[in-house]
Motif scaffolding. Structure first.
Motif, PDB file in Angstrom:
ATOM      1  N   GLY A  72       0.814  -1.222   0.000  1.00 20.89           N
ATOM      2  CA  GLY A  72       0.000   0.000   0.000  1.00 20.89           C
ATOM      3  C   GLY A  72       0.845   1.268   0.000  1.00 20.89           C
ATOM      4  N   GLY A  73       0.448   2.233  -0.799  1.00 23.46           N
ATOM      5  CA  GLY A  73       1.053   3.563  -0.769  1.00 23.46           C
ATOM      6  C   GLY A  73       2.380   3.729  -1.501  1.00 23.46           C
ATOM      7  N   VAL A  74       2.852   2.694  -2.207  1.00 23.10           N
ATOM      8  CA  VAL A  74       4.170   2.799  -2.852  1.00 23.10           C
ATOM      9  C   VAL A  74       4.118   3.556  -4.187  1.00 23.10           C
ATOM     10  N   GLY A  75       2.915   3.744  -4.723  1.00 22.06           N
ATOM     11  CA  GLY A  75       2.779   4.469  -5.989  1.00 22.06           C
ATOM     12  C   GLY A  75       2.186   3.624  -7.104  1.00 22.06           C
ATOM     13  N   LYS A  76       1.427   2.587  -6.735  1.00 20.09           N
ATOM     14  CA  LYS A  76       0.818   1.710  -7.751  1.00 20.09           C
ATOM     15  C   LYS A  76      -0.083   2.505  -8.694  1.00 20.09           C
ATOM     16  N   THR A  77      -0.947   3.342  -8.093  1.00 22.84           N
ATOM     17  CA  THR A  77      -1.896   4.091  -8.916  1.00 22.84           C
ATOM     18  C   THR A  77      -1.158   5.060  -9.839  1.00 22.84           C
ATOM     19  N   SER A  78      -0.174   5.769  -9.306  1.00 29.57           N
ATOM     20  CA  SER A  78       0.558   6.735 -10.134  1.00 29.57           C
ATOM     21  C   SER A  78       1.259   6.003 -11.284  1.00 29.57           C
ATOM     22  N   ASP A 100      -8.957  -1.733  -6.660  1.00 26.61           N
ATOM     23  CA  ASP A 100      -8.645  -1.487  -5.257  1.00 26.61           C
ATOM     24  C   ASP A 100      -9.883  -0.887  -4.602  1.00 26.61           C
ATOM     25  N   ASN A 324      10.160   2.894  -6.801  1.00 26.19           N
ATOM     26  CA  ASN A 324       9.641   4.258  -6.921  1.00 26.19           C
ATOM     27  C   ASN A 324      10.147   5.133  -5.777  1.00 26.19           C
ATOM     28  N   PRO A 365      12.378   8.275  -9.781  1.00 24.26           N
ATOM     29  CA  PRO A 365      12.740   9.230  -8.730  1.00 24.26           C
ATOM     30  C   PRO A 365      11.527   9.818  -8.009  1.00 24.26           C
ATOM     31  N   VAL A 367       9.593  12.884  -7.150  1.00 19.21           N
ATOM     32  CA  VAL A 367       9.515  14.244  -7.709  1.00 19.21           C
ATOM     33  C   VAL A 367       8.873  15.179  -6.695  1.00 19.21           C
ATOM     34  N   GLU A 370       2.977  16.706  -6.317  1.00 15.74           N
ATOM     35  CA  GLU A 370       2.069  15.567  -6.301  1.00 15.74           C
ATOM     36  C   GLU A 370       1.710  15.251  -7.751  1.00 15.74           C
ATOM     37  N   ILE A 371       1.753  13.953  -8.077  1.00 11.99           N
ATOM     38  CA  ILE A 371       1.459  13.547  -9.450  1.00 11.99           C
ATOM     39  C   ILE A 371      -0.056  13.503  -9.610  1.00 11.99           C
TER      40      ILE A 371
END
Ligand SMILES: Nc1ncnc2c1ncn2[C@@H]1O[C@H](COP(=O)(O)OP(=O)(O)OP(=O)(O)O)[C@@H](O)[C@H]1O
Length: 386
Positions: A72-78, A100, A324, A365, A367, A370-371
């Motif tokens: 959770g929270g590692v950037g899967k959606t991004s 999800d 990520n 990286p 950044v 917020e993406i």
């Protein structure tokens, strides 16, 4: 684009570096070529020279599925949303789906994508649609379809038919429990089977790339073992159904034909068929790839290693690992330097991990913004997916 750069450290020292310099660092750290030794970051495995991971993913017009999963929270959606944008910008009509239960696709695209239907995403060159499946709603639909005439379930229906003994057997199968308190993973399985249902229709045949933003690791693993569980319980239910069918046809021949309604067993049979398709889809090396997303921390790397071991055991094809939120190497911020040391240790751990070292490492990286929204996703996608 020029407003998106590297992480700004708490002391704001990095912000003073020029954007041009930041971009060159970003593109360097996201590459799969070996990085200069001075940066102490190397790819774990590099594909053959000249072969681009993204080119491989984008080649061909036959439909392909990409499933992005991890802690959770590692950037899967991004990562999933940026991949979908990149596919669309490379000419693939693309569908990005969130299974999800805690959706964040709408937040990622900065667009309302709720409602359980396909919503067009504004911005990319080729059609891009997003779908947030509401597993609770899908399950509710499934549950209500198994009820007849104001809530009479199969059990009551069979009781009414004088098939009390069969009803008891059905009780033993805990059908009610299956519907009311489904086993873990059923939510996501129903969500994915719903997508398969969508994709079987002519209307959606245009999509050549389907990207899944999956639920965190635990759900994914349970999902993989679910079809076997359903297979076993539904198999028993189907046997009962055959007995019911012969009994009801005898009754019908006495009382005349009744309108045929789908009953719970029919519904479960269809669910089972779709589950088998989900299982086949997850294991089809020609059309499917599972991409593990992680961050460079010991905990996340350990979980990714376990995830890969489980996926391998289930014969789910995995080629790449995205690490990520990697901190930039050049910084006069002490906090960042300490964090980066930890990250480098975690990257070393990946290199030495028997489960992860065989995967192509994609380094992304951290950044400093917020993406959110298609332009930011395009930017992130160009860094990650090369
Ligand atoms: N490379 C990155 N640089 C900066 N911020 C990032 C990066 N990747 C992700 N983020 C941010 O981290 C947060 C979590 O990302 P995201 O929602 O993609 O994670 P997730 O793994 O899908 O989370 P969940 O498991 O909760 O669904 C978001 O605010 C996102 O913008």
């Amino acid at each position: 684009m020029a407003t998106v750069g590297l992480l700004s450290c708490p002391l704001n020292t990095l912000k003073t570096q020029s954007i041009a310099r930041s971009f060159s660092i970003l593109s360097l750290s996201a590459t799969r070529q070996p990085l200069p030794k001075s940066l102490l970051v190397r790819s774990v495995a590099t594909p053959a020279e000249g072969v681009s991971v993204f080119d491989d993913m984008a080649s061909g017009t036959e439909r392909k599925y990409y499933m992005l999963g991890g802690k959770g929270g590692v950037g899967k959606t991004s990562c999933a949303a940026s991949l979908a944008v990149k596919f669309a910008n490379n000419g693939h009509p693309t569908l990005v789906v969130s299974t999800d239960p805690a959706h964040s696709l709408s937040d990622s695209f900065a667009q309302d994508l709720t409602g359980g239907t396909l919503v067009p995403v504004e911005g990319p060159d080729a059609p891009l649609f997003a779908l947030e499946i509401n597993p609770e709603k899908a399950r509710e639909e499934f549950r209500s379809a198994t009820k007849k005439n104001g809530g009479t379930g199969v059990k009551d229906f069979m009781d009414g038919m004088g098939l009390g003994m069969l009803a008891e057997q059905l009780g033993e199968l805990k059908l009610g429990e299956l519907l009311d308190t489904p086993p873990p993973g059923l939510d996501e399985a129903i969500a994915i089977s719903k997508v398969i249902q969508f994709l079987e229709s002519q209307e959606y045949s245009m999509f050549t790339r389907i990207v899944f933003d999956t639920a965190p690791t635990g759900h994914t693993l349970r999902l993989l073992s679910l079809p076997d569980f359903l297979d076993a319980s539904i198999g028993k239910i189907l046997k009962l159904k055959q007995k019911i069918a012969s009994a009801t046809s005898a009754i019908k021949s006495v009382f005349g034909q009744e309108e045929d309604r789908p009953d719970a067993a029919d519904k479960l049979e269809r669910l089972r068929e779709r589950m088998i398709k989900v299982r086949e889809l997850f294991r089809d090396t020609d059309s499917t790839e599972f991409v593990i997303v992680t961050i460079p921390t010991v905990m996340a790397v350990s979980e990714s290693s376990r995830l890969h071991a489980s996926l391998k055991k289930e014969n789910v094809p995995v080629k790449s690992l995205i690490v990520n939120q990697i901190l930039p190497p050049i910084s006069d911020c002490k906090f960042c330097a300490m964090k980066r040391k930890d990250q480098l240790r975690a990257l070393d751990m990946i290199r030495g991990d028997p489960e992860l070292s065989s995967l192509t490492l994609i380094q992304a990286p951290l950044v400093d913004v917020e993406i959110r929204g298609v332009p930011a996703l395009r930017f992130l996608g160009d860094i990650i997916w090369k």
